[in-house]
Design a protein around this motif. Structure first.
Motif, PDB file in Angstrom:
ATOM      1  N   LEU A 121       0.813  -1.206  -0.350  1.00  0.00           N
ATOM      2  CA  LEU A 121       0.276   0.105   0.210  1.00  0.00           C
ATOM      3  C   LEU A 121       0.391   0.973   0.006  1.00  0.00           C
ATOM      4  CD1 LEU A 121      -3.036  -1.405   2.468  1.00  0.00           C
ATOM      5  CD2 LEU A 121      -3.166  -0.203   0.263  1.00  0.00           C
ATOM      6  N   LEU A 122       1.703   1.431   0.421  1.00  0.00           N
ATOM      7  CA  LEU A 122       3.299   2.210   0.687  1.00  0.00           C
ATOM      8  C   LEU A 122       3.473   2.246  -0.683  1.00  0.00           C
ATOM      9  CD1 LEU A 122       3.936   2.086   4.726  1.00  0.00           C
ATOM     10  CD2 LEU A 122       2.023   3.867   3.554  1.00  0.00           C
ATOM     11  N   GLY A 123       3.155   2.136  -1.761  1.00  0.00           N
ATOM     12  CA  GLY A 123       4.134   1.796  -2.660  1.00  0.00           C
ATOM     13  C   GLY A 123       5.062   0.597  -3.503  1.00  0.00           C
ATOM     14  N   GLY A 124       5.198  -0.645  -2.541  1.00  0.00           N
ATOM     15  CA  GLY A 124       6.368  -1.403  -2.383  1.00  0.00           C
ATOM     16  C   GLY A 124       6.146  -2.167  -3.471  1.00  0.00           C
ATOM     17  N   GLU A 125       5.080  -2.243  -3.938  1.00  0.00           N
ATOM     18  CA  GLU A 125       5.458  -2.895  -5.717  1.00  0.00           C
ATOM     19  C   GLU A 125       5.161  -2.170  -6.863  1.00  0.00           C
ATOM     20  OE1 GLU A 125       2.591  -6.042  -6.077  1.00  0.00           O
ATOM     21  OE2 GLU A 125       3.652  -6.932  -4.299  1.00  0.00           O
ATOM     22  N   GLY A 126       5.169  -0.457  -6.691  1.00  0.00           N
ATOM     23  CA  GLY A 126       6.003   0.130  -7.690  1.00  0.00           C
ATOM     24  C   GLY A 126       6.496   0.834  -8.435  1.00  0.00           C
ATOM     25  N   ALA A 127       6.924   0.440  -9.795  1.00  0.00           N
ATOM     26  CA  ALA A 127       8.173  -0.387 -10.098  1.00  0.00           C
ATOM     27  C   ALA A 127       8.622   1.775 -10.252  1.00  0.00           C
ATOM     28  CB  ALA A 127       8.392   0.006 -11.918  1.00  0.00           C
ATOM     29  N   SER A 134      -4.895  -0.449  -6.765  1.00  0.00           N
ATOM     30  CA  SER A 134      -5.082  -1.335  -6.505  1.00  0.00           C
ATOM     31  C   SER A 134      -3.795  -1.912  -5.771  1.00  0.00           C
ATOM     32  CB  SER A 134      -6.328  -2.295  -7.680  1.00  0.00           C
ATOM     33  OG  SER A 134      -5.128  -2.429  -8.328  1.00  0.00           O
ATOM     34  N   VAL A 135      -4.637  -3.301  -5.238  1.00  0.00           N
ATOM     35  CA  VAL A 135      -3.472  -4.282  -3.712  1.00  0.00           C
ATOM     36  C   VAL A 135      -3.919  -5.663  -4.422  1.00  0.00           C
ATOM     37  CG1 VAL A 135      -2.911  -4.870  -1.802  1.00  0.00           C
ATOM     38  CG2 VAL A 135      -3.124  -2.871  -2.161  1.00  0.00           C
ATOM     39  N   PRO A 166      -8.883  -7.602  -6.633  1.00  0.00           N
ATOM     40  CA  PRO A 166      -7.724  -6.490  -5.943  1.00  0.00           C
ATOM     41  C   PRO A 166      -8.261  -5.778  -5.310  1.00  0.00           C
ATOM     42  CG  PRO A 166      -7.271  -6.939  -8.193  1.00  0.00           C
ATOM     43  CD  PRO A 166      -8.475  -7.488  -8.061  1.00  0.00           C
ATOM     44  N   GLN A 167      -8.112  -4.915  -4.581  1.00  0.00           N
ATOM     45  CA  GLN A 167      -8.898  -3.588  -3.996  1.00  0.00           C
ATOM     46  C   GLN A 167      -8.746  -2.081  -4.006  1.00  0.00           C
ATOM     47  OE1 GLN A 167     -11.863  -4.962  -1.081  1.00  0.00           O
ATOM     48  NE2 GLN A 167     -11.088  -2.371  -0.321  1.00  0.00           N
ATOM     49  N   PRO A 168      -9.004  -1.396  -4.263  1.00  0.00           N
ATOM     50  CA  PRO A 168      -8.527  -0.015  -4.294  1.00  0.00           C
ATOM     51  C   PRO A 168      -7.689   0.225  -3.297  1.00  0.00           C
ATOM     52  CG  PRO A 168     -11.449  -0.333  -4.961  1.00  0.00           C
ATOM     53  CD  PRO A 168     -10.258  -0.998  -4.600  1.00  0.00           C
TER      54      PRO A 168
END
Length: 502
Positions: A121-127, A134-135, A166-168
């Protein structure tokens, strides 16, 4: 299922947890309708918490029933509570199913304990390092990250994973906004004990002066327990439906604030009558001294927590800790008690340092034999044992654990990974003798941590002696004034002293 009384013209709206939809309530919905109640499972379609609140209101505004019971599971508790504040005149009660207490201005993310989900949620998956829109839902085998899956049949768990979506992210990261209704509807909480929360735990927090529990007691909030994990609509739908009907009828346990006649558990008398001993104070440590010259074997007693910073009296004055320390002194050892800094669940490192400092102080005292020390830890202080299970110093002759918590409980915020006693034990690098006193009527989630610890002890051959109190509760040494409790305290003390003097 036993039919429970219902207020005329009343209906349930069932709001699901994150990643799920109205389908998750299918069995519970059918059971409520069989009992004669109207039931409407909601599916949340919006992209943020405000939109999810509107989703709930659309279901509500389309109903003809006069009074509505809003039921929120997990995250669904947030839009359900917000909707109740928008239509308080139509809401008979809000029922919170295994959910944290919603707070105005606080994002639902604050109630999510799982560190990996927080990182996403804090951006750990966004390149790009930005927060994702969404999560993704947990994958197969990962649902325990959101809450205990105890009791959920394999087929239902597979269905949960298959149908999840997925959850927004904004539904979890944007703060809850409540209207501040002057007369919000009454609350009922359904506690799923395998998630680590029970009525006994809440009453213990109330006894410690926790402001949230004090407010709930004043508001006459009602409570039920279900002996299952986070998904009761999948594990025990019949029991959940029955409890929802009872909640609608205004039933449930009410928290009772301590009184002079009935003090909180931690201030009730110790189960043994032990005479006072000479006592000295050295900063955060009190020493209860035996008769005669030293140096003497010593036991440091370490309280649980978290304990509010302004709580008075502090733990070293509590009857149980005084009783154990005085009893140790009566039997010829120095009994020491430390007030440490476990004031929050993220404060284990500070508490560990306080314990280490106390041990250093004791070993420098000429009345203490520096090579014959025992550490005796209670309740949630049990996580502190990890430091002393992995390669302990030779002077630590024994580690005692009384109704301990030996792993972070489901739903706890992230606890430093250093504090995992079972993992430390499993490494098997020279465990000291352990004396573990186990309460037979322990909370299920705590009992599970003890079982895992004992399984690791069997696998590694670690020297653990278990003293059982079959009818004892968590805190039996002040709650249960029975010969069984008194015998357990005596046996534990003598077992520890035996290892100190061997």
């Amino acid at each position: 299922m036993t039919e429970q009384p219902m207020t005329e013209s009343m209906a349930f709206i069932l709001v699901p947890d994150a990643f799920t939809g109205g389908w998750v309530w299918a069995e519970t919905t059918a059971l409520l309708r069989e009992a004669g109640a109207a039931a409407y499972p909601a599916t949340l379609t919006g992209t943020d918490l405000a939109a999810h609140t509107d989703d709930v209101l659309r279901v509500l505004d389309a109903l003809t029933e006069e009074r509505i019971v809003l039921v929120g599971h997990g995250y669904g508790n947030q839009p359900a509570t917000a909707a109740a504040h928008r239509r308080p005149e139509r809401i008979a009660r809000v029922v919170h199913v295994d959910a944290g207490l919603p707070r105005n201005g606080v994002a639902p993310l604050a109630a999510i304990a799982d560190e990996q989900t927080r990182a996403r949620l804090l951006g750990g998956e966004g390149a790009s390092g930005t927060a994702p829109r969404s999560v993704p839902p947990p994958g197969p085998g990962e649902w325990g990250r959101l809450g205990s899956t105890e009791g959920v049949p394999a087929a239902a768990l597979a269905r949960l994973a298959e149908r999840a979506s997925p959850q927004p992210a904004a539904t979890l990261t944007r703060p809850l906004r409540l209207t501040g209704a002057t007369a919000p509807p009454p609350d009922t909480a359904i506690l799923c004990t395998a998630s680590g929360v029970s009525i006994a735990l809440l009453e213990g927090l109330l006894g410690l002066g926790d402001p949230d529990m004090t407010a709930l007691a004043k508001a006459r909030a009602a409570f039920f327990e279900l002996a299952t994990g986070h998904w009761p609509m999948l594990s025990v739908p019949d029991q959940l439906a029955e409890v929802l009907l009872r909640a609608a009828a205004g039933q449930g346990h009410r928290l009772t604030a301590p009184t002079e006649e009935q003090p909180p558990a931690h201030l009730r008398p110790f189960v043994l009558e032990v005479a006072e001993r000479p006592r000295e104070r050295h900063g955060a440590v009190d020493l209860h001294l035996p008769d005669g010259p030293g140096p003497r074997p010593t036991i440091l007693f370490v309280h649980g927590g978290p304990v509010p910073t302004d709580l008075r009296p502090t733990p070293r004055h509590w009857p149980a800790h005084l009783g154990y320390a005085r009893y140790a002194a009566e039997l010829g050892a120095v009994g020491a008690v430390v007030d440490h800094g476990l004031h929050r669940l993220d404060a284990y490192p500070r508490a560990a340092q306080d314990v280490a400092d106390a041990l250093g102080l004791l070993r420098r005292d000429p009345r203490v034999d520096p090579d014959r020390i025992a550490l005796w830890i209670f309740s949630a202080g049990g996580l502190l044992a990890a430091d002393w299970l992995d390669g302990p110093p030779p002077w630590l002759r024994c580690l005692a654990l009384t109704y301990p918590v030996l792993a972070p409980l489901p739903g706890w915020p992230a606890v430093d990974g250093r504090f995992r006693p079972t993992e430390a034990l499993a490494r098997g690098t020279g465990t000291p003798p352990v004396v573990l006193t186990r309460a037979g009527r322990e909370d299920a989630a705590i009992a599970n941590t003890v079982s895992a610890f004992l399984a690791a002890a069997r696998d590694t051959g670690a020297p653990v002696e278990v003293i059982d109190v079959p009818h004892g509760r968590h805190g039996f040494d002040t709650l249960d004034h029975t010969e069984e409790s008194r015998d357990a305290v005596r046996r534990a003390l003598h077992a520890v002293l035996g290892r100190l003097t061997a």
